[in-house]
Motif scaffolding. Structure first.
Motif, PDB file in Angstrom:
ATOM      1  N   GLY A   1       0.825  -1.193   0.000  1.00 39.97           N
ATOM      2  CA  GLY A   1       0.000   0.000   0.000  1.00 39.97           C
ATOM      3  C   GLY A   1       0.858   1.241   0.000  1.00 39.97           C
ATOM      4  O   GLY A   1       1.991   1.233   0.476  1.00 39.97           O
ATOM      5  N   VAL A   2       0.330   2.339  -0.546  1.00 39.45           N
ATOM      6  CA  VAL A   2       1.054   3.605  -0.499  1.00 39.45           C
ATOM      7  C   VAL A   2       1.240   4.024   0.961  1.00 39.45           C
ATOM      8  O   VAL A   2       2.322   4.418   1.383  1.00 39.45           O
ATOM      9  N   ILE A   3       0.165   3.910   1.740  1.00 43.43           N
ATOM     10  CA  ILE A   3       0.234   4.134   3.181  1.00 43.43           C
ATOM     11  C   ILE A   3      -0.236   2.867   3.871  1.00 43.43           C
ATOM     12  O   ILE A   3      -1.265   2.292   3.498  1.00 43.43           O
ATOM     13  N   VAL A   4       0.531   2.405   4.862  1.00 45.57           N
ATOM     14  CA  VAL A   4       0.202   1.177   5.587  1.00 45.57           C
ATOM     15  C   VAL A   4      -0.040   1.524   7.054  1.00 45.57           C
ATOM     16  O   VAL A   4       0.771   2.207   7.681  1.00 45.57           O
ATOM     17  N   LEU A   5      -1.174   1.050   7.586  1.00 47.80           N
ATOM     18  CA  LEU A   5      -1.557   1.281   8.969  1.00 47.80           C
ATOM     19  C   LEU A   5      -1.602  -0.045   9.714  1.00 47.80           C
ATOM     20  O   LEU A   5      -2.052  -1.049   9.158  1.00 47.80           O
ATOM     21  N   ALA A   6      -1.168  -0.070  10.959  1.00 47.25           N
ATOM     22  CA  ALA A   6      -1.315  -1.254  11.798  1.00 47.25           C
ATOM     23  C   ALA A   6      -1.647  -0.791  13.208  1.00 47.25           C
ATOM     24  O   ALA A   6      -0.780  -0.256  13.899  1.00 47.25           O
ATOM     25  N   GLU A   7      -2.896  -0.947  13.586  1.00 47.52           N
ATOM     26  CA  GLU A   7      -3.350  -0.463  14.887  1.00 47.52           C
ATOM     27  C   GLU A   7      -2.983   1.016  15.063  1.00 47.52           C
ATOM     28  O   GLU A   7      -2.675   1.465  16.166  1.00 47.52           O
ATOM     29  N   ALA A   8      -3.008   1.759  13.978  1.00 46.64           N
ATOM     30  CA  ALA A   8      -2.634   3.168  14.032  1.00 46.64           C
ATOM     31  C   ALA A   8      -3.661   3.949  14.848  1.00 46.64           C
ATOM     32  O   ALA A   8      -4.858   3.705  14.753  1.00 46.64           O
ATOM     33  N   SER A   9      -3.195   4.908  15.643  1.00 49.89           N
ATOM     34  CA  SER A   9      -4.076   5.671  16.515  1.00 49.89           C
ATOM     35  C   SER A   9      -3.812   7.160  16.358  1.00 49.89           C
ATOM     36  O   SER A   9      -2.673   7.585  16.228  1.00 49.89           O
ATOM     37  N   ASN A  10      -4.904   7.939  16.358  1.00 51.73           N
ATOM     38  CA  ASN A  10      -4.811   9.390  16.522  1.00 51.73           C
ATOM     39  C   ASN A  10      -3.941  10.034  15.434  1.00 51.73           C
ATOM     40  O   ASN A  10      -2.883  10.597  15.710  1.00 51.73           O
ATOM     41  N   PHE A  11      -4.376   9.949  14.195  1.00 53.78           N
ATOM     42  CA  PHE A  11      -3.560  10.453  13.087  1.00 53.78           C
ATOM     43  C   PHE A  11      -4.419  11.212  12.082  1.00 53.78           C
ATOM     44  O   PHE A  11      -5.627  10.998  11.963  1.00 53.78           O
ATOM     45  N   SER A  12      -3.759  12.088  11.352  1.00 53.40           N
ATOM     46  CA  SER A  12      -4.380  12.842  10.267  1.00 53.40           C
ATOM     47  C   SER A  12      -3.384  12.904   9.121  1.00 53.40           C
ATOM     48  O   SER A  12      -2.234  13.313   9.317  1.00 53.40           O
ATOM     49  N   ILE A  13      -3.818  12.488   7.919  1.00 59.70           N
ATOM     50  CA  ILE A  13      -2.914  12.369   6.778  1.00 59.70           C
ATOM     51  C   ILE A  13      -3.547  13.008   5.550  1.00 59.70           C
ATOM     52  O   ILE A  13      -4.727  12.763   5.248  1.00 59.70           O
ATOM     53  N   ASP A  14      -2.773  13.796   4.830  1.00 52.59           N
ATOM     54  CA  ASP A  14      -3.132  14.273   3.487  1.00 52.59           C
ATOM     55  C   ASP A  14      -2.165  13.622   2.511  1.00 52.59           C
ATOM     56  O   ASP A  14      -0.947  13.730   2.669  1.00 52.59           O
ATOM     57  N   LEU A  15      -2.709  12.951   1.503  1.00 51.66           N
ATOM     58  CA  LEU A  15      -1.879  12.204   0.550  1.00 51.66           C
ATOM     59  C   LEU A  15      -2.203  12.599  -0.876  1.00 51.66           C
ATOM     60  O   LEU A  15      -3.374  12.624  -1.272  1.00 51.66           O
ATOM     61  N   ASP A  16      -1.165  12.897  -1.657  1.00 53.34           N
ATOM     62  CA  ASP A  16      -1.248  13.005  -3.117  1.00 53.34           C
ATOM     63  C   ASP A  16      -0.334  11.943  -3.689  1.00 53.34           C
ATOM     64  O   ASP A  16       0.871  11.941  -3.424  1.00 53.34           O
ATOM     65  N   SER A  17      -0.900  11.019  -4.475  1.00 52.26           N
ATOM     66  CA  SER A  17      -0.143   9.871  -4.963  1.00 52.26           C
ATOM     67  C   SER A  17      -0.349   9.718  -6.459  1.00 52.26           C
ATOM     68  O   SER A  17      -1.442   9.965  -6.977  1.00 52.26           O
ATOM     69  N   VAL A  18       0.718   9.284  -7.149  1.00 54.74           N
ATOM     70  CA  VAL A  18       0.635   9.061  -8.586  1.00 54.74           C
ATOM     71  C   VAL A  18       1.512   7.879  -8.956  1.00 54.74           C
ATOM     72  O   VAL A  18       2.550   7.637  -8.332  1.00 54.74           O
ATOM     73  N   THR A  19       1.072   7.109  -9.943  1.00 51.11           N
ATOM     74  CA  THR A  19       1.890   6.058 -10.535  1.00 51.11           C
ATOM     75  C   THR A  19       2.157   6.436 -11.986  1.00 51.11           C
ATOM     76  O   THR A  19       1.215   6.620 -12.767  1.00 51.11           O
ATOM     77  N   ASP A  20       3.413   6.578 -12.350  1.00 57.43           N
ATOM     78  CA  ASP A  20       3.777   6.979 -13.703  1.00 57.43           C
ATOM     79  C   ASP A  20       3.498   5.868 -14.710  1.00 57.43           C
ATOM     80  O   ASP A  20       3.543   4.672 -14.381  1.00 57.43           O
ATOM     81  N   PHE A  21       3.284   6.268 -15.938  1.00 54.92           N
ATOM     82  CA  PHE A  21       2.989   5.309 -17.007  1.00 54.92           C
ATOM     83  C   PHE A  21       4.127   4.323 -17.203  1.00 54.92           C
ATOM     84  O   PHE A  21       3.911   3.133 -17.452  1.00 54.92           O
ATOM     85  N   ASP A  22       5.364   4.778 -17.094  1.00 56.95           N
ATOM     86  CA  ASP A  22       6.504   3.926 -17.430  1.00 56.95           C
ATOM     87  C   ASP A  22       7.125   3.252 -16.211  1.00 56.95           C
ATOM     88  O   ASP A  22       8.224   2.716 -16.295  1.00 56.95           O
ATOM     89  N   PHE A  23       6.433   3.260 -15.066  1.00 52.19           N
ATOM     90  CA  PHE A  23       7.016   2.672 -13.871  1.00 52.19           C
ATOM     91  C   PHE A  23       6.653   1.197 -13.748  1.00 52.19           C
ATOM     92  O   PHE A  23       5.494   0.810 -13.893  1.00 52.19           O
ATOM     93  N   ASN A  24       7.660   0.368 -13.475  1.00 50.37           N
ATOM     94  CA  ASN A  24       7.449  -1.038 -13.152  1.00 50.37           C
ATOM     95  C   ASN A  24       8.318  -1.396 -11.956  1.00 50.37           C
ATOM     96  O   ASN A  24       9.498  -1.065 -11.920  1.00 50.37           O
ATOM     97  N   PRO A  25       7.769  -2.077 -10.958  1.00 51.89           N
ATOM     98  CA  PRO A  25       8.586  -2.491  -9.814  1.00 51.89           C
ATOM     99  C   PRO A  25       9.692  -3.452 -10.243  1.00 51.89           C
ATOM    100  O   PRO A  25       9.570  -4.160 -11.240  1.00 51.89           O
ATOM    101  N   VAL A  26      10.772  -3.476  -9.479  1.00 47.28           N
ATOM    102  CA  VAL A  26      11.890  -4.378  -9.742  1.00 47.28           C
ATOM    103  C   VAL A  26      11.685  -5.649  -8.932  1.00 47.28           C
ATOM    104  O   VAL A  26      11.516  -5.606  -7.721  1.00 47.28           O
ATOM    105  N   TRP A  27      11.740  -6.785  -9.602  1.00 48.89           N
ATOM    106  CA  TRP A  27      11.442  -8.062  -8.961  1.00 48.89           C
ATOM    107  C   TRP A  27      12.684  -8.919  -8.815  1.00 48.89           C
ATOM    108  O   TRP A  27      13.562  -8.902  -9.673  1.00 48.89           O
ATOM    109  N   PRO A  28      12.778  -9.695  -7.721  1.00 43.67           N
ATOM    110  CA  PRO A  28      13.836 -10.709  -7.634  1.00 43.67           C
ATOM    111  C   PRO A  28      13.640 -11.744  -8.742  1.00 43.67           C
ATOM    112  O   PRO A  28      12.515 -12.151  -9.022  1.00 43.67           O
ATOM    113  N   THR A  29      14.737 -12.157  -9.363  1.00 40.01           N
ATOM    114  CA  THR A  29      14.624 -13.064 -10.512  1.00 40.01           C
ATOM    115  C   THR A  29      15.363 -14.389 -10.332  1.00 40.01           C
ATOM    116  O   THR A  29      15.286 -15.246 -11.201  1.00 40.01           O
ATOM    117  N   ALA A  30      16.098 -14.557  -9.231  1.00 43.08           N
ATOM    118  CA  ALA A  30      16.858 -15.799  -9.048  1.00 43.08           C
ATOM    119  C   ALA A  30      15.918 -17.000  -9.038  1.00 43.08           C
ATOM    120  O   ALA A  30      14.761 -16.912  -8.627  1.00 43.08           O
TER     121      ALA A  30
END
Length: 714
Positions: A413-442
């Motif tokens: 996730g872009v933001i990950v919560l686990a039993e998070a308490s008492n928070f306020s978040i403003d998020l602007d998120s984008v995924t570019d057209f040419d982006f691909n994650p790098v994967w282990p290949t062994a």
């Protein structure tokens, strides 16, 4: 008579000066330049604590400094790495980090500033420990470049921070720290993963991927086993490069086999604070600190704040890291602190009063917030978090490096919560057209890693759960991508906008039967502009209905999307009393559509917006109106004798005889007395109107315009 200022070219020459005639010296030694004044007081402690002569040079006649020493004039309040023999020429030198540590210690003691000049590239072969009142600053282009895992150099999981293993734990309760720095992690060795070839009780034979990576007496292995087998960490004692066989310290709890995964390396964060640190203000740019999940933690955090951090104001720019920023509280008691510190609240349990400004690029997660526990009704742990974060994220929300051998959306996730308490978040998120994650290949390795969501994209904009939280998020993905991983055939997309998920094996999250309790007062608004629709707006991953506490839930979710979602709520979402609203305007359609109501009613009555037309209220009782379709036709029934029924057909596109409908037929002109008029959907797109003459005489009403209204109900 004393001379005003004596110019000397070396510290040795300054130590030889006759202090009876000279009390001021100008040192011109390269990298050590500065103005020194003679101080005739007992400076034994200062001289002893400054073996590199950064600020104190004892005279030749008394090297202890008991009768005085030359003291650097710090009116300009600056010291430089070069004064400790740390040169910014991007050349590695053994022990450079130890000299840099002495400079930091000196600056903190003397209340001066460590200044790194423009263009200085400082290679350091180990981690640095902060001190209270430390101030680090750098000009543009000055970069700290660690070259070794901290765990391989007597460190404790971060390149720079207040955590150390040995000594009085109360010295880690630090405050008054300021920094403006840049850290490049690209020179730290990369973690290596592979499938064990074979093993005995105290040896392991590794695959070819580990050639040239193993250092006997230094390298550490982490072994992950199948479900039910705990992680094992061991240091390598001896290494046979020919057979690729290592002898470990101790023995294996479970002997690794072909169903195991082994990794070598550390898990460094760039900057890390914990254990009671407070009043910390700083800015850091950190890059190339990937999460490895070795040696008991993820690592890879540009800035990490956990276990007792409070009153932090941090600006972080994280690139190619596991996490740009991470905040955590941890349950437990910590008796190794003094009673005085515990009485002051300097314990390691909660983290709170955190203010963050985050820019994350190409990170697995932009921000993680992990609380202590949420089982304290009605609103969780009141001392934990109180966090505000402003987050900008580019190409984050994938988890390609976490070894879990499990569902591919874990912690994705872009933001990950686990039993998070008492928070306020403003998020602007984008995924570019040419982006691909790098994967282990062994060979055999890629199947072990958590992945980038079920579809090969990001798992969720928001992942996890908590209480007393507010999030306003906008996520844009700018195109269709090729599959980034072998075996994932679906185009790159966002699996879910919000995925309720247990995100760590602690607290209420612990174990496979962990119960997210008291998911209370969560208020989220997520806008999604996507070339590809999300697979679902809200999901629940890996938690059956028996693993939740729905009675303890209060959740308000609002989604604004530019497509007609075909799945609003995933079938496994068990929090049926969540309040949800959806506003959708599909591309090319100027008319918006949407709904609002409880999760239970949306799932059972209208979980697909593809055929919706308008807005639907599912918050009350009664049936939901799904659509209202109308049509007209001119028809003359002719003469209808008494007691006789005639019928005719009106075409109404879109009606279906298998749905629940209310049908009404009306006509224009004067009222026709004594007749009964009924209508029903008799086939697809077809309404049959029935005209029955209930009188004893014939009726000839002439041609009329007939109007048919079909209301479809849920």
């Amino acid at each position: 008579m004393t001379s005003p200022v004596e110019s000397v070219s070396t510290r040795l020459a300054m130590a030889a000066l006759a202090t009876s005639s000279t009390v001021s010296a100008l040192l011109t030694e390269t990298g050590r330049e500065g103005h020194f004044l003679w101080d005739a007081s007992n400076l034994t402690a200062k001289v002893t604590a400054d073996p590199l002569q950064i600020g104190f040079v004892a005279p030749t006649v008394d090297p202890t400094g008991s009768t005085g020493a030359w003291r650097r004039s710090l009116k300009l309040a600056r010291v430089y790495p070069e004064m400790a023999g740390v040169i910014g020429d991007d050349i590695g030198r053994v022990g450079a980090y130890q000299n840099m540590q002495r400079l930091l210690d000196f600056a903190a003691r003397e209340r001066t500033i460590v200044h790194m000049s423009a263009g200085g590239l400082y290679r350091l072969d180990g981690p640095l420990v902060t001190r209270s009142n430390l101030w680090l600053e750098s000009e543009p282009g000055a970069v700290l470049r660690p070259t070794e895992w901290s765990a391989y150099a007597s460190g404790d999981g971060q390149f720079l921070g207040n955590v150390f293993t040995d000594g009085d734990p109360n010295l880690q309760v630090q405050s008054g720290i300021r920094f403006d720095i840049e850290i490049d992690g690209s020179l730290i060795p990369r973690a290596t993963f592979g499938i064990p070839v074979s093993a005995t009780s105290n040896t392991i034979t590794l695959p070819a991927a580990f050639d040239g990576k193993i250092r006997p007496g230094v390298s550490q292995l982490t072994v992950f086993g199948p479900t039910g087998i705990s992680r094992q960490d061991r240091r390598i004692l001896t290494w046979n490069a020919g057979t690729r066989t290592a002898t470990i310290n101790g023995v294996w709890d479970n002997i690794p086999g072909p169903t195991y995964l082994v990794g070598e390396g550390g898990n460094d964060n760039a900057v890390g604070f914990a254990r009671g640190a407070y009043d910390i203000i700083g800015r850091v740019r950190a890059y190339d600190f990937p999460a490895t999940w070795l040696l008991g933690g993820s690592g890879g955090k540009a800035v990490n704040m956990e276990r007792g951090c409070r009153n932090f104001d941090i600006t972080v720019q994280g690139e190619r890291c596991g996490w740009a920023a991470f905040v955590q509280g941890t349950p437990g008691t910590f008796p190794d602190y003094s009673p005085e510190n515990q009485a002051k609240g300097n314990n390691r349990e909660w983290s709170r009063d955190i203010r963050l400004s985050v820019y994350a690029k190409d990170c697995e997660c932009a921000l993680g917030i992990y609380g202590i526990t949420s089982d304290m009704d009605p609103s969780g742990y009141g001392d934990d978090s109180f966090l505000y974060a402003r987050v900008q994220s580019r190409n984050c929300g994938h988890a390609t490096s976490r070894p879990l051998s499990s569902n591919r959306d874990v912690k994705s996730g872009v933001i990950v919560l686990a039993e998070a308490s008492n928070f306020s978040i403003d998020l602007d998120s984008v995924t570019d057209f040419d982006f691909n994650p790098v994967w282990p290949t062994a060979s055999g390795v890629s199947a072990w890693f958590a992945g980038a969501g079920l579809s090969g994209g990001i798992g969720a904009v928001i992942q996890g759960w908590g209480n007393n939280g507010s999030i306003r998020a906008r996520h844009t993905d700018s195109g269709v991508k090729a599959p980034p991983e072998p075996g994932v055939s679906t185009a790159f997309k966002c699996d879910a906008l919000y995925n309720v998920d247990r995100a760590r094996a602690m607290g209420d999250d612990a174990g496979p039967t962990g119960v997210p309790k008291n998911v209370f007062n969560l208020d989220m608004e997520i806008a999604h502009i996507g070339v590809q629709p999300a697979n679902g707006l809200v999901w629940q991953r890996g938690i059956g209905s028996s693993n939740i506490d729905p009675a303890g839930l209060s959740m308000n979710l609002k989604f604004i999307i530019d497509y007609a979602a075909t799945t609003i709520i995933g079938t496994n979402f068990a929090y049926n009393n969540a309040d949800i609203s959806v506003l959708a305007r599909p591309a090319g359609n100027q008319r918006a559509r949407g709904l609002y109501g409880s999760a239970a009613r949306i799932k059972s009555e209208m979980n697909n917006l593809a055929s919706a037309d308008g807005f639907y209220n599912l918050r009350g009782s009664g049936s939901l109106v799904l659509s209202v379709l109308t049509a007209t036709a001119v028809y003359d029934v002719g003469t209808v004798n008494g007691g006789v029924e005639k019928s005719f057909i009106v075409t109404v596109p879109g009606v279906n005889p298998s749905t629940k409908v209310f049908v009404q037929a009306t006509y224009n002109g004067a009222r026709i007395t004594g007749v009964n008029i009924e209508a029903s959907v008799t086939a697809a797109d077809t309404v049959t109107v029935y005209f029955f003459n209930a009188t004893g005489s014939a009726k000839t009403p002439a041609a009329r315009t007939w109007s048919v209204t079909v209301t479809t109900m849920a």
